[in-house]
Design an enzyme around this catalytic site. Sequence first.
Site, PDB file in Angstrom:
ATOM      1  N   LYS A  80       0.844  -1.199   0.000  1.00 52.59           N
ATOM      2  CA  LYS A  80       0.000   0.000   0.000  1.00 52.59           C
ATOM      3  C   LYS A  80       0.876   1.245   0.000  1.00 52.59           C
ATOM      4  O   LYS A  80       1.940   1.266   0.599  1.00 52.59           O
ATOM      5  CB  LYS A  80      -0.887   0.004   1.240  1.00 52.59           C
ATOM      6  CG  LYS A  80      -1.798   1.197   1.334  1.00 52.59           C
ATOM      7  CD  LYS A  80      -2.599   1.160   2.609  1.00 52.59           C
ATOM      8  CE  LYS A  80      -3.377   2.463   2.748  1.00 52.59           C
ATOM      9  NZ  LYS A  80      -3.967   2.588   4.070  1.00 52.59           N
ATOM     10  N   ARG A 114      -1.912  13.970   0.790  1.00 52.98           N
ATOM     11  CA  ARG A 114      -2.149  15.167  -0.004  1.00 52.98           C
ATOM     12  C   ARG A 114      -2.522  16.344   0.895  1.00 52.98           C
ATOM     13  O   ARG A 114      -2.110  17.468   0.672  1.00 52.98           O
ATOM     14  CB  ARG A 114      -3.250  14.914  -1.021  1.00 52.98           C
ATOM     15  CG  ARG A 114      -3.287  15.949  -2.114  1.00 52.98           C
ATOM     16  CD  ARG A 114      -4.232  15.489  -3.176  1.00 52.98           C
ATOM     17  NE  ARG A 114      -5.573  15.873  -2.778  1.00 52.98           N
ATOM     18  CZ  ARG A 114      -6.355  16.658  -3.496  1.00 52.98           C
ATOM     19  NH1 ARG A 114      -5.947  17.120  -4.642  1.00 52.98           N
ATOM     20  NH2 ARG A 114      -7.545  16.972  -3.088  1.00 52.98           N
ATOM     21  N   HIS A 133      -2.152   7.692   1.590  1.00 53.26           N
ATOM     22  CA  HIS A 133      -2.335   7.650   3.048  1.00 53.26           C
ATOM     23  C   HIS A 133      -2.832   8.985   3.599  1.00 53.26           C
ATOM     24  O   HIS A 133      -2.506   9.367   4.704  1.00 53.26           O
ATOM     25  CB  HIS A 133      -1.032   7.286   3.772  1.00 53.26           C
ATOM     26  CG  HIS A 133      -0.407   6.009   3.350  1.00 53.26           C
ATOM     27  ND1 HIS A 133      -0.951   4.789   3.652  1.00 53.26           N
ATOM     28  CD2 HIS A 133       0.715   5.748   2.640  1.00 53.26           C
ATOM     29  CE1 HIS A 133      -0.182   3.835   3.162  1.00 53.26           C
ATOM     30  NE2 HIS A 133       0.821   4.389   2.532  1.00 53.26           N
TER      31      HIS A 133
END
Length: 82
Positions: free
Chosen positions: A18, A45, A42
């Site tokens: 991930k 951003r 995660h």
Amino acid sequence: MGRCRWIKKRWGGKLILKGILDADDARSAADTGADAIIVSNHGGRQLDGAVSSISALPKIVDAVGKKIEVHWMAASARGRMC
């Protein structure tokens, strides 16, 4: 990605990575024998200016083709999963 091979060998189960946001990282994941990747920042951003996972998705899919499963994960601005 050498550690991924090590984990995959010892784990014996499915290895899903991930946090992939780059086509080169996606290709490396496929080459290590990972079973799938999750395109996700995660929530980065909002925290550190990482690219959105949806904008990274097309280049990643093009880079790996059918070598590996590609999943996409995103959260809304309120933190709920999409």
